[in-house]
Motif scaffolding. Structure first.
Motif, mmCIF file in Angstrom:
data_model
loop_
_atom_site.group_PDB
_atom_site.id
_atom_site.type_symbol
_atom_site.label_atom_id
_atom_site.label_comp_id
_atom_site.label_asym_id
_atom_site.label_seq_id
_atom_site.Cartn_x
_atom_site.Cartn_y
_atom_site.Cartn_z
ATOM 1 N N ILE B 144 -69.387 -30.828 -3.972
ATOM 2 C CA ILE B 144 -69.404 -32.255 -3.854
ATOM 3 C C ILE B 144 -68.109 -32.813 -2.655
ATOM 4 C CG2 ILE B 144 -69.139 -34.668 -4.632
ATOM 5 C CD1 ILE B 144 -70.210 -33.303 -7.429
ATOM 6 N N GLY B 145 -68.652 -33.318 -1.566
ATOM 7 C CA GLY B 145 -67.520 -33.509 -0.503
ATOM 8 C C GLY B 145 -67.678 -32.311 0.537
ATOM 9 N N GLU B 168 -72.713 -34.812 0.733
ATOM 10 C CA GLU B 168 -71.795 -35.699 1.329
ATOM 11 C C GLU B 168 -72.321 -36.902 1.422
ATOM 12 O OE1 GLU B 168 -68.859 -35.277 2.994
ATOM 13 O OE2 GLU B 168 -69.469 -37.495 3.414
ATOM 14 N N SER B 234 -64.089 -34.321 -3.621
ATOM 15 C CA SER B 234 -64.406 -35.506 -2.946
ATOM 16 C C SER B 234 -63.214 -36.422 -2.350
ATOM 17 C CB SER B 234 -64.941 -36.414 -4.143
ATOM 18 O OG SER B 234 -64.062 -36.318 -5.289
#
Lengths: 296, 461
Positions: B144-145, B168, B234
């Motif tokens: 995530i990110g 993203e 994140s």
């Protein structure tokens, strides 16, 4: 890439589009919004979700072609794609989480102004699906700007139309109609949800404060990312600074500082005007012949 | 050649570069790089490596550069780092690898960052691509990110044979590399895009426009979408404001907004649609790297720019090189100065900023001398734009939508430093989401550690 599945002209300059966006369609709720970016060089435009079809994986948006970007968007046709479409963003409407039994006890009035009728629609539809009867006022300057009247009539118990010039329905603005309902038709309400131009939401909130009716408004400030990382959309609610994209977009209308928000909304007015001119006139708009500083 | 000094690196002239967004530092050519490489004495027990958060074999790659084997040098670096062209540019080498270089005791340390950058740039120009693994192990990991932590973690896991998907929220991958750090320090089209493409070459999939916590949740990734583990990188993207009067006036921006408009949305380029209001006189409040980036960006948009910082020059948290560049370009430093109020005209626009002068008092709990207000020192700074660059904190969106993921009082995710393990099984975290705003290379180090942690977890599961 996100495909346009349907396009309709609802009124002069107001467009409806169904966009294929599976993840958004799967998880969105009334009250939330999306951000669309037309192409590589486009800006990020926030638009409230107006309907969704979880099975088809599509999300409905309605927009008024008011600036360079929305005018450019309006030129897109079925089968074309937008480069980016992200959501759902923001919090869902508080009413979505309330048990149906509680909702049924409330007398709710939705007030929709102009293109704001589009984000009101999914909320009223949600109410209908949960067996809750609500009233709705659709207000606009004139008959030509009334949208989604038929759709709204199917989901609201009573749907009233008001036009400023009296060209259709009740003659007067939405506040005149609210007063008419309460004073002349013996109606009473526990909750008002007003969505439309900020000036309308301000005046509805002033009236309902006087009348002692709790009021929710959906704010539409300038946004960039829409995920809480920049604060472009900040506004003052009560004593607190909130980010509309993550804390809202719905807030208590009696606590919002509307005057500050209205000033923030016109921050880029000159830039926007130039962008529209550039779109219309292309390269002819240069060297500040009109005194605006040209394309600088 | 003076062996005590670094081979100088070519830079754009300050007067010229203050008017463009081209990269300031032009980097070494092959001859310069090979010459600088001779300054490394190839220590048996190299201290520089201990100063690098991802422990690159520095003498190893420098030896290859010295011999002119640049492709070999790039292979040495690739074992440790997925983003050498980025790190060579934005790492604070003076407090990491180069700080511990033996050469630095008597003279200047070896220019490790500039050498790493040269190797990465040469590899890009010669189209050297990383090799994906031959076989996959059939296990899926969600990242995530797509900032430095996520890209590094994803790259390392892909090399180990995992099927990795990065999610993203924005429309471009790269995190702070695309929205935060400006073109003139880190070119997007060439450097950042190529490094992200190199991560894709390893087999990593990147899905943009997905906001975890809204579009889908970590729990759904683990249950419905069949991921075996999740890494949360994140970041810390939530901007802080001061809470002073006038802060919501038109013309007051967070540095995140100002930089996002310029870097990600390319507002400085007429052919892009996003607008920016660039004032004539700009105050940037803060003294970190982000403040320097915002100030130098505003300068390039044509403004007179002031850095307003409440401590003195010695305490500026920004890199020395960035402060030096900012001064060369003509940024004015109002040090020991703190804003108290933003003055607003009748249209809601900024018309000035009331400040007070500060002096440094006793050291506080953190050991830094606390700035205190000088009596009767109030004055008004004549500005029309204010950019708040006071730091950022993690966005609570992910932690608040993930069952069982513990955060501390600063909303940072609680994770083990060694392996990135969080309080939720199968979920790992690293980078600014865990530490709060820090550096690119520390985030990469955390991404690496978590990749190792995830591999250990999934190998024994």
């Amino acid at each position: 890439m996100y495909k346009i599945l349907k396009k309709e002209v609802l009124a002069n300059n107001i467009y409806l589009m169904d966009i294929e966006a599976k993840r958004v369609a799967k998880s969105c709720f009334p009250g939330q919004f999306i951000i669309v970016k037309i192409d590589e060089k486009g800006e990020r435009i926030p638009l409230t979700i107006c309907d969704y079809d979880r099975e088809a994986g599509s999300v409905t948006i309605v927009f008024q072609a008011v600036g360079a970007s929305t005018q450019r968007m309006a030129e897109y046709e079925v089968g074309d794609t937008f480069r980016d479409f992200v959501g759902p963003l923001g919090c869902k409407s508080e009413l979505v989480d309330e048990p149906d039994e509680e909702l049924k006890k409330k007398k709710i009035l939705f007030v929709a102004g102009g293109v704001g009728t589009a984000p009101v629609y999914p909320q009223v539809k949600w109410m209908k699906e949960h067996g809750v009867d609500v009233d709705c006022i659709i207000g606009a300057r004139n008959k030509e700007l009334i949208i989604l009247e038929e759709e709204m009539k199917k989901v609201a118990k009573n749907c009233y139309v008001a036009t400023d010039d009296g060209s259709y329905g009740f003659k007067g603005n939405v506040n005149d109609k609210i007063k008419d309902l309460i004073h002349n038709e013996g109606k009473s309400y526990d909750l008002v949800i007003a969505i439309g131009p900020i000036i309308m939401m301000k005046f509805v909130s002033l009236l309902t404060k006087e009348l002692g009716i709790k009021t929710i408004v959906s704010m539409n400030p300038i946004m960039v990312d829409g995920t809480g990382m920049c604060g472009a959309c900040r506004l003052t609610v009560g004593d607190e600074v909130k980010f509309a994209c993550v804390d809202g977009p719905e807030f208590d209308g009696h606590l919002v500082n509307f005057d500050e928000s209205m000033k923030r909304q016109v921050m880029y007015r000159t830039e926007e005007g130039r962008a529209v001119l550039k779109l219309k006139e292309g390269d002819t708009h240069k060297n500040g012949g009109c005194g605006c500083g040209g394309d600088k | 050649m003076d062996v005590l000094k670094k081979v100088p690196v070519r830079e754009q002239d300050p007067k010229v570069r203050a008017t463009n967004f081209e990269e300031v530092c032009l980097g070494y050519n092959k001859d310069e790089a090979m010459e600088e490489a001779t300054r490394c004495i190839k220590c048996k027990n190299p201290k520089c490596v201990t100063g690098c958060p991802v422990s690159i074999d520095i003498p190893g790659f420098i030896k290859e550069v010295e011999e002119g084997n640049i492709e070999e040098a790039s292979k040495v670096i690739a074992k440790y780092s997925a983003l050498p062209a980025v790190c060579g540019r934005v790492c604070p080498q003076e407090s990491q690898c180069e700080e511990r270089c033996i050469r630095g005791i008597k003279g200047e340390p070896v220019s490790i960052g500039k050498l790493e950058r040269f190797v990465a740039d040469w590899s890009r120009e010669h189209n050297i691509k990383p090799q994906p693994p031959e076989t996959l192990n059939g296990k899926k990991v969600a990242v995530i990110g797509s900032g430095p932590a996520g890209l590094t973690c994803a790259g390392d896991l892909a090399k180990l044979g995992y099927d990795v998907t990065i999610f993203e929220a924005l429309h471009e991958a790269g995190g702070v590399l695309v929205y935060g750090i400006p073109e003139f320090r880190l070119p997007k089209e060439t450097v950042v895009k190529t490094e992200i493409d190199n991560v894709r070459e390893l087999g990593v999939k990147i899905e943009t426009n997905v906001v975890i916590g809204k579009s889908t949740t970590i729990d759904e990734l683990l249950t419905e979408e069949g991921f075996d583990a999740v890494f949360v990188g994140s970041g810390a993207g939530l901007p802080k404001f001061m809470g002073i009067p006038g802060e919501n006036a038109n013309g007051v921006f967070s540095a995140n907004e100002f930089l996002t408009r310029n870097n990600l949305m390319k507002a400085f380029d007429e052919s892009y649609d996003s607008p920016i209001v660039s004032g004539k006189k700009v105050a940037v409040v803060g003294g970190g790297n982000v403040a320097m980036d915002a100030a130098r960006t505003a300068l390039r948009l044509g403004a007179e720019v002031h850095i307003v910082y409440r401590r003195s020059e010695a305490e500026l948290p920004a890199r020395v090189e960035e402060v030096h560049h900012a001064k060369e370009e003509g940024i004015i430093f109002n040090l020991l100065t703190n804003p108290e109020e933003i003055l607003v005209d009748e249209n809601g626009r900024v018309k000035g900023m009331v400040c007070v002068e500060m002096e440094l008092g006793e050291p506080d709990a953190s050991g830094r001398r606390r700035p205190v207000v000088k009596a009767d020192s109030e004055f008004t700074l004549d500005v029309d734009t204010v950019i708040m660059s006071l730091g950022t904190s993690p966005n609570p969106l992910i932690s608040s939508t993930t069952e069982g993921l513990e955060v501390n009082k600063w909303k940072c995710i609680v994770a083990d430093e060694v392996n990135g393990k969080t309080t939720k099984e199968g979920v790992y975290a690293g980078g600014d989401a865990v530490t709060g705003a820090a550096t690119v290379i520390l985030a990469m180090g955390a991404g690496k550690a978590a990749a190792k942690g995830i591999d250990e977890y999934l190998s024994t599961k």
